[in-house]
Design a protein around this motif. Structure first.
Motif, PDB file in Angstrom:
ATOM      1  N   GLN A 279       0.152 -11.929  16.325  1.00  0.00           N
ATOM      2  CA  GLN A 279       1.154 -12.155  15.287  1.00  0.00           C
ATOM      3  C   GLN A 279       1.473 -10.877  14.525  1.00  0.00           C
ATOM      4  N   HIS A 280       2.589 -10.932  13.789  1.00  0.00           N
ATOM      5  CA  HIS A 280       2.952  -9.856  12.868  1.00  0.00           C
ATOM      6  C   HIS A 280       2.402 -10.219  11.498  1.00  0.00           C
ATOM      7  N   TYR A 281       1.553  -9.366  10.961  1.00  0.00           N
ATOM      8  CA  TYR A 281       1.020  -9.521   9.613  1.00  0.00           C
ATOM      9  C   TYR A 281       1.694  -8.471   8.744  1.00  0.00           C
ATOM     10  N   HIS A 282       2.447  -8.933   7.752  1.00  0.00           N
ATOM     11  CA  HIS A 282       3.112  -8.028   6.828  1.00  0.00           C
ATOM     12  C   HIS A 282       2.535  -8.296   5.448  1.00  0.00           C
ATOM     13  N   VAL A 283       1.949  -7.257   4.826  1.00  0.00           N
ATOM     14  CA  VAL A 283       1.265  -7.401   3.539  1.00  0.00           C
ATOM     15  C   VAL A 283       1.940  -6.473   2.531  1.00  0.00           C
ATOM     16  N   PRO A 284       2.961  -6.971   1.825  1.00  0.00           N
ATOM     17  CA  PRO A 284       3.648  -6.147   0.840  1.00  0.00           C
ATOM     18  C   PRO A 284       2.926  -6.127  -0.498  1.00  0.00           C
ATOM     19  N   LEU A 285       3.258  -5.114  -1.301  1.00  0.00           N
ATOM     20  CA  LEU A 285       2.697  -4.984  -2.640  1.00  0.00           C
ATOM     21  C   LEU A 285       3.835  -4.750  -3.622  1.00  0.00           C
ATOM     22  N   LEU A 286       3.879  -5.549  -4.676  1.00  0.00           N
ATOM     23  CA  LEU A 286       4.815  -5.369  -5.779  1.00  0.00           C
ATOM     24  C   LEU A 286       3.996  -4.860  -6.946  1.00  0.00           C
ATOM     25  N   ILE A 287       4.411  -3.733  -7.544  1.00  0.00           N
ATOM     26  CA  ILE A 287       3.571  -3.086  -8.553  1.00  0.00           C
ATOM     27  C   ILE A 287       4.330  -2.726  -9.823  1.00  0.00           C
ATOM     28  N   SER A 288       3.570  -2.670 -10.894  1.00  0.00           N
ATOM     29  CA  SER A 288       3.955  -2.041 -12.151  1.00  0.00           C
ATOM     30  C   SER A 288       2.666  -1.412 -12.674  1.00  0.00           C
ATOM     31  N   PRO A 289       2.693  -0.638 -13.758  1.00  0.00           N
ATOM     32  CA  PRO A 289       1.446  -0.035 -14.234  1.00  0.00           C
ATOM     33  C   PRO A 289       0.399  -1.048 -14.698  1.00  0.00           C
ATOM     34  N   TYR A 290       0.812  -2.302 -14.962  1.00  0.00           N
ATOM     35  CA  TYR A 290      -0.126  -3.282 -15.517  1.00  0.00           C
ATOM     36  C   TYR A 290      -0.200  -4.593 -14.745  1.00  0.00           C
ATOM     37  N   ALA A 291       0.426  -4.644 -13.569  1.00  0.00           N
ATOM     38  CA  ALA A 291       0.383  -5.889 -12.785  1.00  0.00           C
ATOM     39  C   ALA A 291       0.716  -5.591 -11.331  1.00  0.00           C
ATOM     40  N   TYR A 292       0.249  -6.482 -10.459  1.00  0.00           N
ATOM     41  CA  TYR A 292       0.642  -6.394  -9.061  1.00  0.00           C
ATOM     42  C   TYR A 292       0.632  -7.774  -8.437  1.00  0.00           C
ATOM     43  N   SER A 293       1.333  -7.889  -7.321  1.00  0.00           N
ATOM     44  CA  SER A 293       1.429  -9.158  -6.598  1.00  0.00           C
ATOM     45  C   SER A 293       1.543  -8.848  -5.114  1.00  0.00           C
ATOM     46  N   THR A 294       1.079  -9.781  -4.296  1.00  0.00           N
ATOM     47  CA  THR A 294       1.191  -9.627  -2.852  1.00  0.00           C
ATOM     48  C   THR A 294       1.404 -11.000  -2.239  1.00  0.00           C
ATOM     49  N   TYR A 295       1.733 -11.019  -0.974  1.00  0.00           N
ATOM     50  CA  TYR A 295       1.923 -12.259  -0.222  1.00  0.00           C
ATOM     51  C   TYR A 295       1.928 -11.896   1.257  1.00  0.00           C
ATOM     52  N   ARG A 296       1.861 -12.904   2.114  1.00  0.00           N
ATOM     53  CA  ARG A 296       2.008 -12.632   3.534  1.00  0.00           C
ATOM     54  C   ARG A 296       3.482 -12.752   3.862  1.00  0.00           C
ATOM     55  N   GLY A 297       4.069 -11.631   4.193  1.00  0.00           N
ATOM     56  CA  GLY A 297       5.480 -11.591   4.520  1.00  0.00           C
ATOM     57  C   GLY A 297       5.729 -11.743   6.006  1.00  0.00           C
ATOM     58  N   SER A 298       6.954 -11.506   6.375  1.00  0.00           N
ATOM     59  CA  SER A 298       7.329 -11.630   7.784  1.00  0.00           C
ATOM     60  C   SER A 298       8.010 -10.363   8.274  1.00  0.00           C
TER      61      SER A 298
END
Length: 124
Positions: free
Chosen positions: A105-124
């Motif tokens: 499979q394709h595993y895509h692991v993005p990161l959304l960032i700011s200096p005080y927070a971050y988020s991730t998810y399994r993308g496509s």
């Protein structure tokens, strides 16, 4: 299912939510985690102007089922952009632990960032 055939790939990208643009020039390190969390470095890259790595971090026969950790050097990124940070920065290195169960499979692991927070998810 393509389990074990090594046809998949692992990719990532970074979005700077503070600036509303791609996170360019961020060092990304990928470690494979073995028993007892023993680390084996398997890839290191730097994000391009689009916040993506120029090639998959792992692909084909190199993509094996198991546990992994991506580490993003976000503190250095924000410092290089001239963002005022605390000393030490609240977020310096952001680790994301995840598992690959199907090497086809394709595993895509993005990161959304700011200096005080971050988020991730399994993308496509």
């Amino acid at each position: 299912m393509n389990a074990g055939r090594g046809e998949g790939r692992l990719t990532t990208h970074v979005l700077d939510t503070m600036a509303g643009k791609p996170g360019a020039g961020i060092t990304v390190v990928l470690d494979r985690l073995g028993p007892g969390d023993v680390r084996t470095r398997v890839a290191e890259a730097r994000t391009n102007a689009d916040g993506r790595c120029d090639a998959p971090l792992l692909a084909g026969a190199d993509l094996l089922p198991g546990r992994y950790e991506l580490t993003f050097a976000v503190g250095a990124y924000f410092q290089a952009r001239g963002v005022t940070l605390t000393d030490p920065p609240f977020l310096d290195e952001v680790p994301i632990r995840f598992a690959i169960s199907d090497a086809g499979q394709h595993y895509h692991v993005p990161l959304l960032i700011s200096p005080y927070a971050y988020s991730t998810y399994r993308g496509s």
